[in-house]
Write a protein that holds these residues in place. Structure first.
Motif, PDB file in Angstrom:
ATOM      1  N   PHE A 184     -17.798 -22.569  -1.631  1.00 30.36           N
ATOM      2  CA  PHE A 184     -18.897 -23.245  -0.957  1.00 30.36           C
ATOM      3  C   PHE A 184     -20.216 -23.058  -1.690  1.00 30.36           C
ATOM      4  O   PHE A 184     -21.041 -23.982  -1.759  1.00 30.36           O
ATOM      5  CB  PHE A 184     -19.003 -22.765   0.487  1.00 30.36           C
ATOM      6  CG  PHE A 184     -18.019 -23.428   1.409  1.00 30.36           C
ATOM      7  CD1 PHE A 184     -18.159 -24.771   1.732  1.00 30.36           C
ATOM      8  CD2 PHE A 184     -16.938 -22.729   1.912  1.00 30.36           C
ATOM      9  CE1 PHE A 184     -17.248 -25.403   2.561  1.00 30.36           C
ATOM     10  CE2 PHE A 184     -16.023 -23.349   2.744  1.00 30.36           C
ATOM     11  CZ  PHE A 184     -16.170 -24.697   3.069  1.00 30.36           C
ATOM     12  N   VAL A 210     -22.192 -26.305  -3.235  1.00 26.89           N
ATOM     13  CA  VAL A 210     -23.569 -26.636  -2.863  1.00 26.89           C
ATOM     14  C   VAL A 210     -24.444 -26.750  -4.110  1.00 26.89           C
ATOM     15  O   VAL A 210     -25.240 -27.692  -4.251  1.00 26.89           O
ATOM     16  CB  VAL A 210     -24.134 -25.575  -1.892  1.00 26.89           C
ATOM     17  CG1 VAL A 210     -25.655 -25.737  -1.729  1.00 26.89           C
ATOM     18  CG2 VAL A 210     -23.452 -25.688  -0.541  1.00 26.89           C
ATOM     19  N   VAL A 243     -26.358 -30.263  -5.111  1.00 24.38           N
ATOM     20  CA  VAL A 243     -27.821 -30.407  -5.046  1.00 24.38           C
ATOM     21  C   VAL A 243     -28.410 -30.601  -6.439  1.00 24.38           C
ATOM     22  O   VAL A 243     -29.429 -31.286  -6.596  1.00 24.38           O
ATOM     23  CB  VAL A 243     -28.492 -29.214  -4.329  1.00 24.38           C
ATOM     24  CG1 VAL A 243     -28.034 -29.138  -2.888  1.00 24.38           C
ATOM     25  CG2 VAL A 243     -28.250 -27.903  -5.052  1.00 24.38           C
ATOM     26  N   HIS A 262     -32.086 -32.573  -5.791  1.00 21.95           N
ATOM     27  CA  HIS A 262     -32.702 -32.431  -4.478  1.00 21.95           C
ATOM     28  C   HIS A 262     -33.933 -31.535  -4.568  1.00 21.95           C
ATOM     29  O   HIS A 262     -33.880 -30.449  -5.150  1.00 21.95           O
ATOM     30  CB  HIS A 262     -31.692 -31.829  -3.492  1.00 21.95           C
ATOM     31  CG  HIS A 262     -32.039 -32.087  -2.074  1.00 21.95           C
ATOM     32  ND1 HIS A 262     -33.095 -31.471  -1.434  1.00 21.95           N
ATOM     33  CD2 HIS A 262     -31.487 -32.927  -1.153  1.00 21.95           C
ATOM     34  CE1 HIS A 262     -33.180 -31.896  -0.191  1.00 21.95           C
ATOM     35  NE2 HIS A 262     -32.213 -32.777   0.016  1.00 21.95           N
ATOM     36  N   ALA A 306     -31.628 -24.761  -0.139  1.00 23.55           N
ATOM     37  CA  ALA A 306     -30.227 -24.970   0.214  1.00 23.55           C
ATOM     38  C   ALA A 306     -29.339 -23.875  -0.369  1.00 23.55           C
ATOM     39  O   ALA A 306     -28.455 -23.338   0.314  1.00 23.55           O
ATOM     40  CB  ALA A 306     -29.765 -26.337  -0.287  1.00 23.55           C
ATOM     41  N   ILE A 307     -29.579 -23.515  -1.611  1.00 25.08           N
ATOM     42  CA  ILE A 307     -28.749 -22.498  -2.263  1.00 25.08           C
ATOM     43  C   ILE A 307     -28.999 -21.125  -1.652  1.00 25.08           C
ATOM     44  O   ILE A 307     -28.068 -20.359  -1.381  1.00 25.08           O
ATOM     45  CB  ILE A 307     -29.015 -22.496  -3.780  1.00 25.08           C
ATOM     46  CG1 ILE A 307     -28.590 -23.839  -4.386  1.00 25.08           C
ATOM     47  CG2 ILE A 307     -28.256 -21.352  -4.455  1.00 25.08           C
ATOM     48  CD1 ILE A 307     -29.084 -24.053  -5.809  1.00 25.08           C
ATOM     49  N   THR A 353     -27.413 -20.919   1.716  1.00 28.33           N
ATOM     50  CA  THR A 353     -25.959 -20.836   1.568  1.00 28.33           C
ATOM     51  C   THR A 353     -25.529 -19.401   1.299  1.00 28.33           C
ATOM     52  O   THR A 353     -24.558 -18.910   1.891  1.00 28.33           O
ATOM     53  CB  THR A 353     -25.474 -21.755   0.432  1.00 28.33           C
ATOM     54  OG1 THR A 353     -25.816 -23.113   0.742  1.00 28.33           O
ATOM     55  CG2 THR A 353     -23.961 -21.665   0.250  1.00 28.33           C
ATOM     56  N   SER A 363     -16.148 -31.369  -6.167  1.00 31.62           N
ATOM     57  CA  SER A 363     -17.394 -32.091  -6.442  1.00 31.62           C
ATOM     58  C   SER A 363     -17.135 -33.325  -7.288  1.00 31.62           C
ATOM     59  O   SER A 363     -17.774 -34.371  -7.099  1.00 31.62           O
ATOM     60  CB  SER A 363     -18.399 -31.176  -7.144  1.00 31.62           C
ATOM     61  OG  SER A 363     -18.028 -30.912  -8.486  1.00 31.62           O
TER      62      SER A 363
END
Length: 211
Positions: free
Chosen positions: A127, A131, A135, A140, A146-147, A150, A202
């Protein structure tokens, strides 16, 4: 002008150092998963924002391997990143041991059940790398947030099973300084396998978007 390989290696060293220092130093607050999870996530968030434009802010051999297989790194660059990450891990571990005596033994990721520990490391790295890949591809603007989040969520969810490393560098520094390499299968193989699975997924997602 693109950053030199030396500059990128320095960025990987510093980012990995910051991650290990934050993760290990946070253990001085005592037991419980919340503080280490937040410390690790915040360290990654800050370092991704600060150093992402230099090296891509991998700070994790599993992430670097995924980008190498994507064609974003050459073999020489991959080995340089791995060396910088290892040196960052060792340096931070040594500093943490000096600042907080006894912290390495507490901060070495371990698992009482290697099968469940391996599964947790594969799942967590899957995961995390997924991510990161998504991104980065999307460019992004909140990639660092986000990272970092996570990392925090994964440590909170999976630390009881494996200690929540998801990163060979997070394990390697404390393990080497303590001379305790018994977890190599879990903490080296697990994150690398998780990263490879994330890369495959991905790519599948990218093909679906293109279709």
């Amino acid at each position: 002008m693109a950053p030199s390989l030396w500059s990128r290696a320095l960025a990987e060293f510093l980012g990995t150092f910051a991650l290990l220092q934050a993760s290990l130093g946070s253990l001085a607050w005592g037991e419980g998963p919340l503080v280490p999870a937040l410390a690790s996530g915040l360290a990654i968030l800050v370092m991704v924002v600060a150093l992402g434009g230099v090296s891509g802010a991998h700070f994790n051999p599993a992430v670097s391997l995924a980008f190498f297989l994507e064609g974003a790194l050459k073999a020489r660059e991959l080995l340089t990143y791995w060396l910088a990450q290892l040196l960052g891990s060792l340096s931070a571990s040594g500093m943490a041991a000096f600042l907080y005596p006894g912290v390495l033994a507490k901060g070495l990721p371990t698992s009482s059940d290697w099968g469940r520990g391996l599964a947790a490391e594969v799942l967590g790295a899957f995961f995390l790398v997924l991510v990161i890949l998504m991104v980065v591809r999307a460019r992004h603007p909140l990639a660092g947030v986000a990272i970092g989040l996570t990392v925090t969520l994964l440590v909170l969810a999976l630390a009881p099973l494996s200690g929540g490393a998801f990163n060979p560098a997070r394990w390697a520094g404390p393990a080497l300084l303590l001379g305790d390499l018994g977890g190599a299968l879990v903490y080296l193989l697990g994150p690398l396998l998780g990263g490879l699975l994330a890369l495959a997924v991905s790519r599948a997602l990218a093909r679906g978007e293109a279709g």
